[in-house]
Design a protein around this motif. Structure first.
Motif, PDB file in Angstrom:
ATOM      1  N   HIS A 118       1.667   1.297  -3.757  1.00 54.02           N
ATOM      2  CA  HIS A 118       0.493   1.278  -4.642  1.00 54.02           C
ATOM      3  C   HIS A 118      -0.713   1.858  -3.886  1.00 54.02           C
ATOM      4  N   PRO A 119      -0.836   3.177  -3.810  1.00 55.10           N
ATOM      5  CA  PRO A 119      -1.921   3.797  -3.031  1.00 55.10           C
ATOM      6  C   PRO A 119      -3.310   3.556  -3.605  1.00 55.10           C
ATOM      7  N   ARG A 171       0.813  -1.210   0.000  1.00 53.19           N
ATOM      8  CA  ARG A 171       0.000   0.000   0.000  1.00 53.19           C
ATOM      9  C   ARG A 171       0.851   1.266   0.000  1.00 53.19           C
ATOM     10  N   GLU A 172       2.079   1.164   0.473  1.00 52.86           N
ATOM     11  CA  GLU A 172       2.972   2.309   0.403  1.00 52.86           C
ATOM     12  C   GLU A 172       3.364   2.601  -1.042  1.00 52.86           C
ATOM     13  N   LEU A 200      -4.465   0.568  -4.387  1.00 56.49           N
ATOM     14  CA  LEU A 200      -4.794  -0.850  -4.237  1.00 56.49           C
ATOM     15  C   LEU A 200      -6.239  -1.067  -3.807  1.00 56.49           C
ATOM     16  N   ASP A 201      -6.687  -0.346  -2.788  1.00 57.79           N
ATOM     17  CA  ASP A 201      -8.064  -0.526  -2.321  1.00 57.79           C
ATOM     18  C   ASP A 201      -9.066  -0.161  -3.407  1.00 57.79           C
TER      19      ASP A 201
END
Length: 262
Positions: A159-160, A156-157, A162-163
């Motif tokens: 690939h912001p 997540r760091e 991802l969600d």
């Protein structure tokens, strides 16, 4: 007696609201999520008892006409309807080919001047060039991109988004695996993801289907900052589901300059 066909029908039925198909009744008046079985049967023009047999796995080969009617009632798009049709046809598991990256493809990946890597159908990275590894740790050989995306905080760091893209990722996995859900490696991967990630577990239960293709990726690199890149997925012909994935930037953009720094 559960079946993939029955699970798919049940999951998609629960996502359709009565108002979506012209039926009365708000959510507060109903004890079930989505449509009732008898409502699906009525709208599809089949008996409620026959539809119950389909959901319970006691009948697994409905006719093309029934499948098309159910796809319409369940408001499936083209990919979802094709998946429903595949689930309703008798099938045998195809023989698996050796899972090796062809030498020519590996050579191509290593000589490309854009980040590139090859994954198998389970999203294991089999080979990658130095630009891909420099761009994101999720692109390094040996990484399972699904497990990393749903369980690794580092993901997540880098690939912001991802969600934001998680539902699409899971839907693409279902589409690519198709009806081969008794594959032991596939079952093990889904089991591990379901145990470790509530987000994955909920998305997998929806039975969404989406065919993958070109899209965009947002990568937040600790050295060069934010990059917005095009992502292309190319099937490796003659292999068992291998894909070559490439990232590139539109010429003249800040992302292209940042990518060049790597």
């Amino acid at each position: 007696m559960r079946s993939e066909l029955g699970d798919f029908l049940r999951a998609r039925r629960e996502l359709v609201q009565p108002a979506d198909v012209g039926l009365p009744g708000g959510t507060g008046m109903r004890r079930v999520r989505g449509l009732r079985r008898e409502e699906v049967a009525m709208l599809a023009g089949i008996s409620a008892e026959y539809y119950l047999r389909l959901e319970q796995g006691r009948d697994r080969t409905p006719s093309v006409q029934v499948v098309e009617a159910l796809a319409r009632v369940l408001r499936l798009d083209e990919d979802g309807a094709a998946h429903l049709m595949a689930l309703s046809r008798p099938r045998r598991r195809p023989a698996r080919r050796a899972e090796r990256v062809p030498a020519g493809i590996d050579m191509l990946v290593q000589t490309l001047n854009v980040p590139a890597f090859v994954v198998n159908r389970y999203r294991d990275v089999l080979t990658a060039n130095r630009l891909a590894v420099a761009l994101s740790p999720l692109m390094a050989p040996g990484v399972n991109r699904l497990l990393a995306a749903f369980t690794d905080p580092v993901a997540r760091e880098y690939h912001p988004d991802l969600d934001q893209n998680a539902a699409s990722v899971v839907a693409q996995l279902r589409a690519e695996v198709g009806t081969d859900t008794d594959d032991p490696r596939f079952q093990g991967l889904i089991g591990e993801l379901s145990l470790k990630s509530e987000q994955f577990r909920k998305l997998w239960a929806r039975h969404d289907i989406r065919r993958g293709g070109s899209d965009t990726a947002h990568i937040r690199h600790p050295l060069v900052g934010d990059l917005h890149l095009r992502r292309e997925k190319l099937a490796v012909v003659g292999s068992d589901g291998l894909q070559m994935v490439l990232h590139h930037a539109e010429p003249g953009t800040p992302s292209a300059a940042s990518l060049a720094q790597l």
